[in-house]
Design an enzyme around this catalytic site. Structure first.
Site, short mmCIF file in Angstrom:
data_model
loop_
_atom_site.label_atom_id
_atom_site.label_comp_id
_atom_site.label_asym_id
_atom_site.label_seq_id
_atom_site.Cartn_x
_atom_site.Cartn_y
_atom_site.Cartn_z
N CYS A 60 -8.73 2.05 11.01
CA CYS A 60 -8.53 0.77 11.10
C CYS A 60 -7.43 0.22 10.62
O CYS A 60 -6.68 -0.46 10.85
CB CYS A 60 -9.99 -0.16 10.80
SG CYS A 60 -11.50 0.27 11.74
N ASP A 61 -7.14 0.99 9.18
CA ASP A 61 -6.33 0.62 8.48
C ASP A 61 -4.84 1.03 9.17
O ASP A 61 -3.88 0.35 9.30
CB ASP A 61 -6.08 1.25 7.20
CG ASP A 61 -4.85 1.31 6.29
OD1 ASP A 61 -4.92 0.22 5.40
OD2 ASP A 61 -3.87 1.96 6.29
#
Length: 166
Positions: A60-61
């Site tokens: 996600c990052d």
């Protein structure tokens, strides 16, 4: 509905599947200061809606950072990253990230976005990894429901759709 797994386990998606050609459903999510943000607030721009299960995880990052970098030279394109993380956690992540081309938003309150776009994973109360490109007149021009929630979306296809959107 799209068939999605999370850590190789099938999940049930709640809401309405959105496809290219559909009118983008409006929604209400929260900014990091708890103010409400709607899709209609950004009408007139091309939006990449980058959906992640949790901003605090590696994929996600990386997804958020990748879209931040990819749109830096596109002009009239905004990136909205949406998860069900609390706005306070998102605010901490944003302060540490130094990203300036992404608005990180929370759907934790009532899953308005998740249900409108069919990305709520019922078993986890998280949003399924997905990407939507919405043109300046609120038409969906690209929709991807990533089949395995722990893998990356097709960044190139989403960016190409955003480049050709008006």
């Amino acid at each position: 509905m799209a068939s999605v797994t999370f850590i190789n386990n099938p999940v049930t998606l709640i809401g309405n599947e959105v496809k290219a050609g559909d009118q983008a459903p409006d929604f209400t999510v929260l900014a990091n200061d708890l103010s409400e943000v709607k899709l209609s607030d950004s009408k007139g721009t091309v939006r990449i809606i980058s959906v992640v299960p949790s901003i605090d995880t590696g994929v996600c990052d990386a997804q958020t950072r990748r879209f931040n970098e990819d749109v830096s030279n596109l002009g009239n394109v905004q990136v909205l990253t949406i998860s069900v993380d609390l706005p306070f956690a998102q605010k901490r992540w944003c302060a540490a990230s130094g990203l300036d081309n992404v608005q990180v938003l929370s759907d934790h309150r009532d899953l308005s976005f998740g249900e409108a776009y069919g990305v709520v994973m019922q078993e986890l109360r998280l949003l399924a990894r997905s990407v939507f490109v919405v043109d300046s007149s609120d038409k969906v021009v690209y929709a991807e429901y990533v089949s395995e929630g722990t893998t990356h979306p097709n960044y190139e296809a989403a960016i190409e759709a955003a480049k050709s959107a008006k």
